[in-house]
Scaffold this motif. Sequence first.
Motif, short mmCIF file in Angstrom:
data_model
loop_
_atom_site.label_atom_id
_atom_site.label_comp_id
_atom_site.label_asym_id
_atom_site.label_seq_id
_atom_site.Cartn_x
_atom_site.Cartn_y
_atom_site.Cartn_z
N GLU A 1 10.40 -2.21 4.36
CA GLU A 1 10.34 -1.13 5.05
C GLU A 1 10.94 -1.36 6.43
O GLU A 1 11.74 -0.60 6.88
CB GLU A 1 8.92 -0.78 5.33
N THR B 1 4.23 3.73 4.28
CA THR B 1 3.99 2.53 3.40
C THR B 1 3.80 1.27 4.01
O THR B 1 3.10 0.28 3.70
CB THR B 1 5.08 2.48 2.05
N MET C 1 2.39 0.66 6.89
CA MET C 1 1.26 0.18 7.54
C MET C 1 0.03 0.02 6.62
O MET C 1 -0.85 -0.25 6.83
CB MET C 1 0.84 1.79 8.27
N GLU C 2 0.33 -0.29 5.49
CA GLU C 2 -0.53 -0.81 4.37
C GLU C 2 -0.49 -2.35 4.80
O GLU C 2 -1.40 -3.13 4.22
CB GLU C 2 -0.03 -0.60 3.13
N HIS C 3 0.56 -2.72 5.46
CA HIS C 3 0.76 -4.14 5.82
C HIS C 3 0.37 -4.80 7.34
O HIS C 3 -0.23 -5.64 7.46
CB HIS C 3 1.89 -4.79 5.37
N ALA D 1 6.03 -6.11 4.39
CA ALA D 1 6.70 -4.92 4.70
C ALA D 1 7.97 -5.03 5.07
O ALA D 1 8.71 -4.26 5.98
CB ALA D 1 5.96 -4.32 6.10
N GLN E 1 -0.39 7.59 9.93
CA GLN E 1 -1.52 6.79 9.60
C GLN E 1 -2.50 8.08 8.64
O GLN E 1 -3.21 7.60 8.14
CB GLN E 1 -2.20 6.32 10.63
N ARG F 1 -3.78 -8.61 12.66
CA ARG F 1 -2.77 -8.11 11.58
C ARG F 1 -1.65 -8.63 11.37
O ARG F 1 -0.84 -8.40 10.52
CB ARG F 1 -2.71 -6.52 11.53
#
Length: 310
Positions: A215, A26, A28-30, A212, A90, A203
């Motif tokens: 996490e 999750t 890696m959504e950010h 994130a 990913q 990013r």
Amino acid sequence: MSRLRADLLLLITALVWGSAFVGQATAMEHVGPFTFTGGRFLLAALAVAPFALWESRRRARPLSRRNGLITAGIGLVFFLACITQQVGLQVTSVTNAGFLTALYVVLVPILGAALWRYKAPGIIWGAALLSFAGTFLLSGGNGAALNWGDAIMVVSALFWAAQVLLVGKYVEALERPFAIAFMQFLVTGLAGFGFGLAFEADRLSAAAFAGASFEFLYTGILSGGLCFTLQSLAQRHTPPSDAAIIMSGEALFAALFGALLLGERLTPLAWSGAALILIAVLATQLGPALRRRDLRDAPEEAPGLEDRAS
């Protein structure tokens, strides 16, 4: 520490490590995989630093330059294991990632036999075939259904196996387990951030890190720093066979949290493949341990016992 308490600590460690796969996915959504790996393990390095400092003060001599380079080399292998796992997440599912990463247990004796001519028990080769069959079934009985993320997870398992072998080879000689852990985390954190700045600059933002943050904290401080400490403490008070059974629960916890938090599901055929991988992992650890116990418990007058043991 009692054996029951040690087993409980190992169970908590396996649970946190299994659930950390969800956080890795999750996050890696950010942020990108390099940035996340870097931030996560810099936090882990900070968590382990007090233990490494305490350990250093108990030693009369500092680490030599050669030994410092050895620990840095182990850190590089650790980075390769972590980043390949993070990149694979990913694409592949948390469930697949958990079971495919567990293949490192089977790969450790095989890689040891190939690189350092360690004698691998016969059961290892059967476990390797079993894990191959399990991987095939995990894909739904169609090897083509395995995506590149699954393939990278197998590569990651190979790096994890190399890391385990290197730590096993040098941790006893150096007598500095916390120093090795700290160096692994520090090298991985710095390398991750370095590659993140080079390839994921678009990013990088305060909003991305804030998104994130949970996490980062969970996988860095809990999964990294705390659980390493728990494992180090607990495995001094519980037999390796017990530890193998409990720690293999990491893959099952990954599947459980993947189902509860991400809605992932496996088909019955894929579950049978996961079961084969788990059996292979347990057989790799329990087979030799049970044989050693049988030899210890055998009557002294048993004919030919020494020959069979050799």
